[in-house]
Design a protein around this motif. Structure first.
Motif, PDB file in Angstrom:
ATOM      1  N   LEU A  60      33.208  45.824  40.032  1.00  0.00           N
ATOM      2  CA  LEU A  60      34.282  44.918  40.418  1.00  0.00           C
ATOM      3  C   LEU A  60      35.555  45.220  39.638  1.00  0.00           C
ATOM      4  O   LEU A  60      36.667  45.166  40.192  1.00  0.00           O
ATOM      5  CB  LEU A  60      33.845  43.463  40.208  1.00  0.00           C
ATOM      6  N   VAL A  61      35.424  45.566  38.367  1.00  0.00           N
ATOM      7  CA  VAL A  61      36.587  45.958  37.566  1.00  0.00           C
ATOM      8  C   VAL A  61      37.253  47.188  38.177  1.00  0.00           C
ATOM      9  O   VAL A  61      38.485  47.250  38.311  1.00  0.00           O
ATOM     10  CB  VAL A  61      36.189  46.225  36.100  1.00  0.00           C
ATOM     11  N   GLU A  62      36.443  48.176  38.565  1.00  0.00           N
ATOM     12  CA  GLU A  62      36.989  49.388  39.173  1.00  0.00           C
ATOM     13  C   GLU A  62      37.794  49.060  40.419  1.00  0.00           C
ATOM     14  O   GLU A  62      38.884  49.597  40.641  1.00  0.00           O
ATOM     15  CB  GLU A  62      35.860  50.366  39.527  1.00  0.00           C
ATOM     16  N   ARG A  63      37.243  48.169  41.237  1.00  0.00           N
ATOM     17  CA  ARG A  63      37.890  47.831  42.501  1.00  0.00           C
ATOM     18  C   ARG A  63      39.164  47.011  42.289  1.00  0.00           C
ATOM     19  O   ARG A  63      40.185  47.257  42.930  1.00  0.00           O
ATOM     20  CB  ARG A  63      36.905  47.068  43.397  1.00  0.00           C
ATOM     21  N   ILE A  64      39.103  46.031  41.399  1.00  0.00           N
ATOM     22  CA  ILE A  64      40.239  45.137  41.213  1.00  0.00           C
ATOM     23  C   ILE A  64      41.329  45.779  40.354  1.00  0.00           C
ATOM     24  O   ILE A  64      42.522  45.692  40.680  1.00  0.00           O
ATOM     25  CB  ILE A  64      39.784  43.807  40.574  1.00  0.00           C
ATOM     26  N   ALA A  65      40.953  46.415  39.273  1.00  0.00           N
ATOM     27  CA  ALA A  65      41.960  47.000  38.365  1.00  0.00           C
ATOM     28  C   ALA A  65      42.608  48.240  38.955  1.00  0.00           C
ATOM     29  O   ALA A  65      43.799  48.488  38.737  1.00  0.00           O
ATOM     30  CB  ALA A  65      41.321  47.325  37.015  1.00  0.00           C
ATOM     31  N   GLY A  66      41.827  49.014  39.712  1.00  0.00           N
ATOM     32  CA  GLY A  66      42.360  50.236  40.297  1.00  0.00           C
ATOM     33  C   GLY A  66      42.931  51.161  39.238  1.00  0.00           C
ATOM     34  O   GLY A  66      42.369  51.309  38.145  1.00  0.00           O
ATOM     35  N   HIS A  67      44.074  51.761  39.548  1.00  0.00           N
ATOM     36  CA  HIS A  67      44.727  52.689  38.612  1.00  0.00           C
ATOM     37  C   HIS A  67      46.035  52.128  38.077  1.00  0.00           C
ATOM     38  O   HIS A  67      46.779  52.840  37.393  1.00  0.00           O
ATOM     39  CB  HIS A  67      44.991  54.029  39.305  1.00  0.00           C
ATOM     40  N   ASP A  68      46.313  50.853  38.381  1.00  0.00           N
ATOM     41  CA  ASP A  68      47.620  50.331  38.006  1.00  0.00           C
ATOM     42  C   ASP A  68      47.577  49.073  37.143  1.00  0.00           C
ATOM     43  O   ASP A  68      48.592  48.424  36.941  1.00  0.00           O
ATOM     44  CB  ASP A  68      48.453  50.066  39.259  1.00  0.00           C
ATOM     45  N   MET A  69      46.393  48.706  36.643  1.00  0.00           N
ATOM     46  CA  MET A  69      46.289  47.571  35.725  1.00  0.00           C
ATOM     47  C   MET A  69      45.749  48.035  34.382  1.00  0.00           C
ATOM     48  O   MET A  69      44.925  48.953  34.319  1.00  0.00           O
ATOM     49  CB  MET A  69      45.334  46.500  36.265  1.00  0.00           C
ATOM     50  N   MET A  70      46.205  47.394  33.311  1.00  0.00           N
ATOM     51  CA  MET A  70      45.598  47.618  32.005  1.00  0.00           C
ATOM     52  C   MET A  70      44.202  47.018  32.003  1.00  0.00           C
ATOM     53  O   MET A  70      43.982  45.944  32.559  1.00  0.00           O
ATOM     54  CB  MET A  70      46.446  46.979  30.905  1.00  0.00           C
ATOM     55  N   ARG A  71      43.253  47.697  31.401  1.00  0.00           N
ATOM     56  CA  ARG A  71      41.896  47.174  31.238  1.00  0.00           C
ATOM     57  C   ARG A  71      41.744  46.759  29.783  1.00  0.00           C
ATOM     58  O   ARG A  71      41.941  47.579  28.888  1.00  0.00           O
ATOM     59  CB  ARG A  71      40.858  48.215  31.643  1.00  0.00           C
ATOM     60  N   GLY A  72      41.408  45.491  29.568  1.00  0.00           N
ATOM     61  CA  GLY A  72      41.492  44.987  28.210  1.00  0.00           C
ATOM     62  C   GLY A  72      40.283  44.237  27.717  1.00  0.00           C
ATOM     63  O   GLY A  72      39.302  44.023  28.428  1.00  0.00           O
ATOM     64  N   VAL A  73      40.385  43.848  26.447  1.00  0.00           N
ATOM     65  CA  VAL A  73      39.414  42.979  25.786  1.00  0.00           C
ATOM     66  C   VAL A  73      40.119  41.636  25.595  1.00  0.00           C
ATOM     67  O   VAL A  73      41.131  41.549  24.890  1.00  0.00           O
ATOM     68  CB  VAL A  73      38.962  43.554  24.434  1.00  0.00           C
ATOM     69  N   THR A  74      39.581  40.611  26.231  1.00  0.00           N
ATOM     70  CA  THR A  74      40.236  39.310  26.307  1.00  0.00           C
ATOM     71  C   THR A  74      39.479  38.268  25.512  1.00  0.00           C
ATOM     72  O   THR A  74      38.262  38.147  25.653  1.00  0.00           O
ATOM     73  CB  THR A  74      40.310  38.856  27.783  1.00  0.00           C
ATOM     74  N   ILE A  75      40.182  37.510  24.692  1.00  0.00           N
ATOM     75  CA  ILE A  75      39.567  36.392  23.978  1.00  0.00           C
ATOM     76  C   ILE A  75      39.861  35.102  24.736  1.00  0.00           C
ATOM     77  O   ILE A  75      41.010  34.807  25.065  1.00  0.00           O
ATOM     78  CB  ILE A  75      40.092  36.264  22.540  1.00  0.00           C
ATOM     79  N   SER A  76      38.791  34.339  25.018  1.00  0.00           N
ATOM     80  CA  SER A  76      38.933  32.997  25.587  1.00  0.00           C
ATOM     81  C   SER A  76      38.822  31.984  24.456  1.00  0.00           C
ATOM     82  O   SER A  76      37.824  31.961  23.732  1.00  0.00           O
ATOM     83  CB  SER A  76      37.844  32.724  26.626  1.00  0.00           C
TER      84      SER A  76
END
Length: 290
Positions: free
Chosen positions: A184-200
């Motif tokens: 799902l990350v691959e599909r949603i982030a594609g090649h134009d979003m930063m992929r990150g580590v998020t703190i909630s």
């Protein structure tokens, strides 16, 4: 297994307790937003609407977008509300409301949260789209569920606790670390979003290192968070829901990730409160890719 009426509360009209949604009204593709008003913004792109339901902060619209059936639900703010929404949409998908028993075939949902966040690095300026590849829960929610260790990245957890100096601190909920669904990350982030580590975080002010009139227990918390690195990964942003979505989805065998637009860069001390126009472009991207 049979679920007691006190545990699985169904309204007189056959809808689930808080959401007021019926099983047949839930699509397999689900978009979660915090703001009830943002549900209408997402649904404004739909070609057709099946239902429009509101109860408290929970607003649900199911419809179709370019041939895809999608449900958009507002959760309100915080992981406590995510606990309600995730458990209720899972019940809608996988429990027979007539028998109070599990359905014989489980249903897997694709869940994407669209929200806003605070960037924590120099390369996360306002306007950046971040897809949460990994979520860190400072809220403690997943610690109440059996099996949390099996779905968590324990090595990253331990490294972060040591870096923050939280080991042995019984006043702070133990963080949990969960990876989002890779496909799902691959599909949603594609090649134009930063992929990150998020703190909630469990709050917007103190838990995120903001001090207005009350001093912080650890004034260096944000500096520690920003300087943390584990196997080449840095923490990119703060928000308030992604960890519970990622963790509960893993335990329930659904697919989930979170995408956020940076509206405040904590490192630079800059904020963009008027972001509504650009959030619609993020919504459009998610609708196209979900």
């Amino acid at each position: 297994m049979k679920y007691k009426e006190s545990e699985l509360i169904i309204n007189a009209d056959g809808s689930i307790f808080h959401l007021h949604v019926k099983p047949e009204q839930l699509a397999d593709r689900i978009i979660l937003v915090g703001d009830p008003g943002r549900v209408e913004l997402v649904a404004s792109h739909f070609d057709h609407r099946e239902c429009d339901i509101s109860n408290r902060e929970f607003h649900t619209i199911t419809g179709s977008y370019q041939g895809k059936r999608i449900t958009v639900i507002s959760t309100g703010i915080g992981c406590d509300n995510i606990d309600i929404v995730m458990n209720e949409i899972d019940a809608l998908a996988n429990i027979d409301f007539d028998t109070h028993d599990d359905r014989p075939v489980s249903r897997q949902l694709n869940i994407v949260r669209i929200g806003t966040c605070g960037g924590l690095q120099p390369d996360t300026p306002t306007g950046t789209f971040i897809c949460s590849e990994i979520s860190v829960g400072f809220d403690g929610l997943l610690n109440f569920y059996a099996g949390r260790d099996a779905v968590c990245d324990l090595a990253l957890e331990q490294a972060l606790v040591a870096h923050l100096g939280w080991k042995g601190n019984i006043c702070i909920p133990h963080p949990y670390v969960v990876h989002a669904d890779e496909k799902l990350v691959e599909r949603i982030a594609g090649h134009d979003m930063m992929r990150g580590v998020t703190i909630s975080c469990g709050g917007f002010y103190g838990p995120q290192g903001r001090s207005i009139r009350i001093p912080l227990a650890d004034p260096e918390q944000n500096n520690k968070v920003e300087s943390f690195s584990h196997e080449g990964r840095r923490i990119t942003n703060y928000e308030m829901e992604s960890s519970a979505i990622a963790g509960l989805s893993r335990l329930m065998h659904h697919h989930a990730t979170t995408v956020c637009m940076v509206v405040a860069n904590r490192w630079a001390g800059k904020a963009t409160p008027n972001y509504q126009g650009k959030i619609d472009s993020l919504i459009q991207v998610v609708l196209d890719r979900i």
